[in-house]
Design a protein around this motif. Structure first.
Motif, short mmCIF file in Angstrom:
data_model
loop_
_atom_site.label_atom_id
_atom_site.label_comp_id
_atom_site.label_asym_id
_atom_site.label_seq_id
_atom_site.Cartn_x
_atom_site.Cartn_y
_atom_site.Cartn_z
N THR A 191 0.88 -1.17 0.00
CA THR A 191 0.00 0.00 0.00
C THR A 191 0.92 1.22 0.00
OG1 THR A 191 -1.61 -1.21 1.33
CG2 THR A 191 -1.85 1.20 1.22
N SER A 192 0.92 1.96 -1.11
CA SER A 192 1.78 3.14 -1.19
C SER A 192 0.97 4.35 -0.73
CB SER A 192 2.29 3.32 -2.61
OG SER A 192 3.00 4.53 -2.70
N VAL A 193 1.50 5.06 0.26
CA VAL A 193 0.74 6.15 0.89
C VAL A 193 1.33 7.50 0.48
CG1 VAL A 193 0.08 7.16 3.11
CG2 VAL A 193 0.07 4.67 2.81
N ASP A 194 0.48 8.39 0.00
CA ASP A 194 0.95 9.71 -0.43
C ASP A 194 -0.15 10.74 -0.23
OD1 ASP A 194 -0.91 9.56 -2.57
OD2 ASP A 194 0.53 8.47 -3.80
N LYS A 195 0.06 11.92 -0.81
CA LYS A 195 -0.97 12.97 -0.78
C LYS A 195 -1.03 13.53 -2.21
CE LYS A 195 -3.87 15.61 1.53
NZ LYS A 195 -5.16 15.09 2.04
N ALA A 196 -1.26 12.59 -3.15
CA ALA A 196 -1.16 12.93 -4.57
C ALA A 196 -2.26 13.87 -5.05
CB ALA A 196 -1.14 11.65 -5.41
N ASN A 197 -3.31 14.04 -4.23
CA ASN A 197 -4.36 15.00 -4.63
C ASN A 197 -3.92 16.44 -4.38
OD1 ASN A 197 -4.38 14.51 -1.90
ND2 ASN A 197 -6.59 14.68 -1.66
N VAL A 198 -2.80 16.63 -3.69
CA VAL A 198 -2.35 18.00 -3.37
C VAL A 198 -0.88 18.25 -3.77
CG1 VAL A 198 -2.00 19.68 -1.52
CG2 VAL A 198 -3.94 18.10 -1.39
N LEU A 199 0.01 17.29 -3.46
CA LEU A 199 1.45 17.57 -3.56
C LEU A 199 2.09 17.04 -4.85
CD1 LEU A 199 2.48 16.49 0.08
CD2 LEU A 199 2.09 18.82 -0.75
N ASP A 200 2.90 17.88 -5.48
CA ASP A 200 3.65 17.45 -6.67
C ASP A 200 4.58 16.29 -6.33
OD1 ASP A 200 2.57 19.06 -8.51
OD2 ASP A 200 4.38 20.26 -8.91
N SER A 201 5.25 16.39 -5.16
CA SER A 201 6.19 15.32 -4.78
C SER A 201 5.44 13.99 -4.68
CB SER A 201 6.88 15.66 -3.46
OG SER A 201 5.93 15.86 -2.45
N SER A 202 4.19 14.01 -4.24
CA SER A 202 3.40 12.78 -4.14
C SER A 202 2.99 12.26 -5.52
CB SER A 202 2.14 13.01 -3.30
OG SER A 202 2.44 13.04 -1.93
N ARG A 203 2.73 13.20 -6.44
CA ARG A 203 2.36 12.74 -7.79
C ARG A 203 3.54 12.04 -8.45
NH1 ARG A 203 -1.65 16.98 -7.49
NH2 ARG A 203 -0.20 18.69 -7.79
N LEU A 204 4.75 12.56 -8.24
CA LEU A 204 5.94 11.89 -8.77
C LEU A 204 6.12 10.54 -8.05
CD1 LEU A 204 8.47 11.96 -10.60
CD2 LEU A 204 9.70 13.04 -8.70
N TRP A 205 5.91 10.54 -6.76
CA TRP A 205 6.02 9.32 -5.95
C TRP A 205 5.14 8.22 -6.56
CZ3 TRP A 205 8.73 8.32 -1.36
CH2 TRP A 205 8.36 7.15 -0.67
N ARG A 206 3.87 8.56 -6.83
CA ARG A 206 2.90 7.59 -7.36
C ARG A 206 3.35 7.05 -8.72
NH1 ARG A 206 -3.59 7.81 -6.41
NH2 ARG A 206 -3.03 8.26 -4.26
#
Ligand code: NAD
Length: 360
Positions: A191-206
Motif C-alpha cells: 500500500t503506497s501512501v501519499d498525498k497525490a491529490n495535493v502535492l507534486d512530490s506525491s504525484r511523482l512518488w505515485r
C-alpha cells in the motif's frame, strides 16, 4: 561465521536494553556456532558528555567498518537535561540524523505485529482486531521535509518559516524496490501512501512506484491518501501488509501503527542502505523516566537484533529462533511493567533478557 557488530548503547534506558539484546545474541552464537566481535560506539548524549558533540567521525568510521549496528536509544528529558541547552545542531537527536545520513540509511522498516498474548493492551475493539494484524511500514528516511532546505525569515516585520519537501525519482525508486522485495517475502501486497491529490512530490512518488510495480507482477499495489491511511490503521489494520511511504508521513503513521499494537516496548525497527548493512534499534525513545530502574522492556531491542540477524547477516533460522523465544516467554505469562496484565508474572529488564536467552 565471524561478524563485526557496532553496539550503540546510547542514553536513558539504552544501555540496559542493549545489554539484554547482547545477552540473547551471545546465546545465538553459542547455539549456532557463530562469533560476533563488538565495538562500542558513543552517540547522542553519551557522546556529548565525552566529546562535546553528538557524533564523531571516529564513531562513523567504526559503524562503517562493521557488518551491522545495534543501537539502544538516544536523548534525554528535554526539560531537565543540559543537552537541550545546546543549539539544535549539537543536541543528541542531531547525532542520530547525522549517522543515518552518513551511513546512507534510506529505508526504515518498522513492523507492527499484535501478539495474541497482548490483545488486551491493544486499544482497538475485539471485532476490529479479529485474528490480529501483522504489517510493516517501509519509510523513506533520508529525503523529504526533514532534509529539505529550511529557513526562518522576516517579511515586512512578520516572521515566516519555510521547510522544503523534495524527492527525486531515484530516491523514490530505491525505497519502492525495498518495499516490493519485502512484500515478496510476506503476503505480496504493497500500500503506497501519499498525498497525490495535493502535492507534486506525491504525484511523482505515485508515478515512480507504479513503474517499479511493473517488475513485481506477483505483488498487488494499491495507493492510499495519507489521511485515509491514518483512519484505516484504526478502522481495519488487518488490511495492511507492507505500507510504503515518504519520510514525514512514515514518521507519523509508524507511531500510530505502533500504538495500535498496545506497547511501544515491543516494536523493533531497521534502517537499511543499498547493501545488506543496517542499523537496528527499538522504535521507542530513551525513556528517561524509567532509566536505570530495571523497568524497561528489552523486547523491542531483542526483536531488532533478530531483524539484524535476518536482514544483515542472512541468519533466518537464528532470527526465527529469537522471535520464537520471545513468543514462548510471553505465552508463559512473563511481562515487564509496560505490558503487564492481570494474572501475569511481573519481571524486570534483566530477568526478561535472561528468560528469552534461556528460552533459546
Ligand atoms: P519514549 O519512547 O522514550 O517514552 C515514551 C513513554 O514510553 C515513556 O513513558 C516511557 O517510559 C515508555 N517507554 C518507552 N520505551 C519503553 C520500554 N522499552 N519499556 C517500557 N516503557 C517504555 O519517548 P519520549 O519520552 O517522547 O522521548 C524520550 C527521549 O527519547 C527524548 O529525548 C527523545 O528525543 C528520545 N527519542 C529517541 C529516539 C531514538 O533514539 N531513535 C526515538 C524517539 C525518541
Amino acid at each position: 561465521m565471524d561478524y563485526k557488530i557496532a553496539l550503540i548503547p546510547g542514553d536513558g534506558i539504552g544501555p540496559e536494553i542493549v545489554r539484554e539484546a547482547k545477552k540473547v545474541l551471545d546465546k545465538v552464537c553459542e547455539k549456532y556456532g557463530h562469533s560476533f566481535s563488538y565495538s562500542e560506539v558513543l552517540l547522542g548524549g553519551a557522546s556529548i558528555d565525552v566529546h562535546g558533540v553528538p557524533l564523531t567521525d571516529e564513531a562513523i568510521a567504526t559503524a562503517k567498518s562493521s557488518d551491522a549496528v545495534l543501537m539502544g536509544s538516544i536523548g534525554g528529558d528535554a526539560k531537565t537535561s543540559p543537552w537541550y541547552k545546546l543549539e539544535p545542531s549539537k543536541r543528541p537527536e542531531a547525532g542520530l540524523l547525522a549517522i543515518r545520513k552518513a551511513l546512507n540509511l534510506f529505508a526504515n522498516l518498522r513492523p507492527a505485529y499484535l501478539y495474541n498474548e497482548l490483545r488486551k493492551a491493544c486499544p482497538l475493539r475485539d471485532e476490529i482486531i479479529g485474528d490480529g494484524f501483522d504489517m510493516i511500514i517501509v519509510r523513506e528516511l533520508t529525503g523529504g521535509l526533514y532534509f529539505g532546505e529550511r529557513q526562518t525569515i522576516e517579511e515586512n516585520g512578520v516572521k515566516k518559516a519555510i521547510d522544503t519537501l523534495s524527492y527525486n525519482e531515484n530516491e523514490i525508486r530505491r525505497i519502492a524496490i525495498k518495499a516490493f522485495e519485502i512484500a515478496r517475502k510476506r503476503r505480496n501486497k504493497v500500500t503506497s501512501v501519499d498525498k497525490a491529490n495535493v502535492l507534486d512530490s506525491s504525484r511523482l512518488w505515485r508515478k515512480v512506484v507504479e513503474e517499479v510495480a511493473k517488475d513485481y507482477p506477483d505483488v498487488t499495489l494499491e495507493h492510499m491518501l495519507v489521511d485515509n491511511c491514518a483512519m484505516q490503521l484504526v478502522r481495519d489494520p488487518k488490511q495492511f501488509d507492507v505500507i510504503l511511504t515518504e519520510n514525514m508521513f512514515g514518521d507519523i503513521l509508524s507511531d500510530e501503527a505502533s500504538m495500535v499494537t498496545g506497547s511501544i516496548g515491543m516494536l523493533s525497527s531497521a534502517s537499511l542502505n543499498e547493501t545488506k548493512f543496517g542499523l537496528y534499534e527499538p522504535s521507542h525513545g530513551s525513556a528517561p523516566d524509567i532509566a536505570g530502574q530495571d523497568k524497561a522492556n528489552p523486547i523491542a531491542t531483542i526483536l531488532s537484533a533478530a531483524m539484524m540477524l535476518r536482514f544483515s547477516l542472512d541468519m533466518d533460522k537464528e532470527a526465527d529462533a529469537v522471535e520464537a523465544a520471545v513468543q514462548k516467554v510471553l505465552t508463559e505469562g512473563y511481562r515487564t511493567g509496560d505490558i503487564m496484565s492481570e494474572g501475569c508474572k511481573l519481571v524486570g529488564t534483566k530477568e526478561m533478557g535472561d528468560l528469552i536467552a534461556a528460552a533459546l
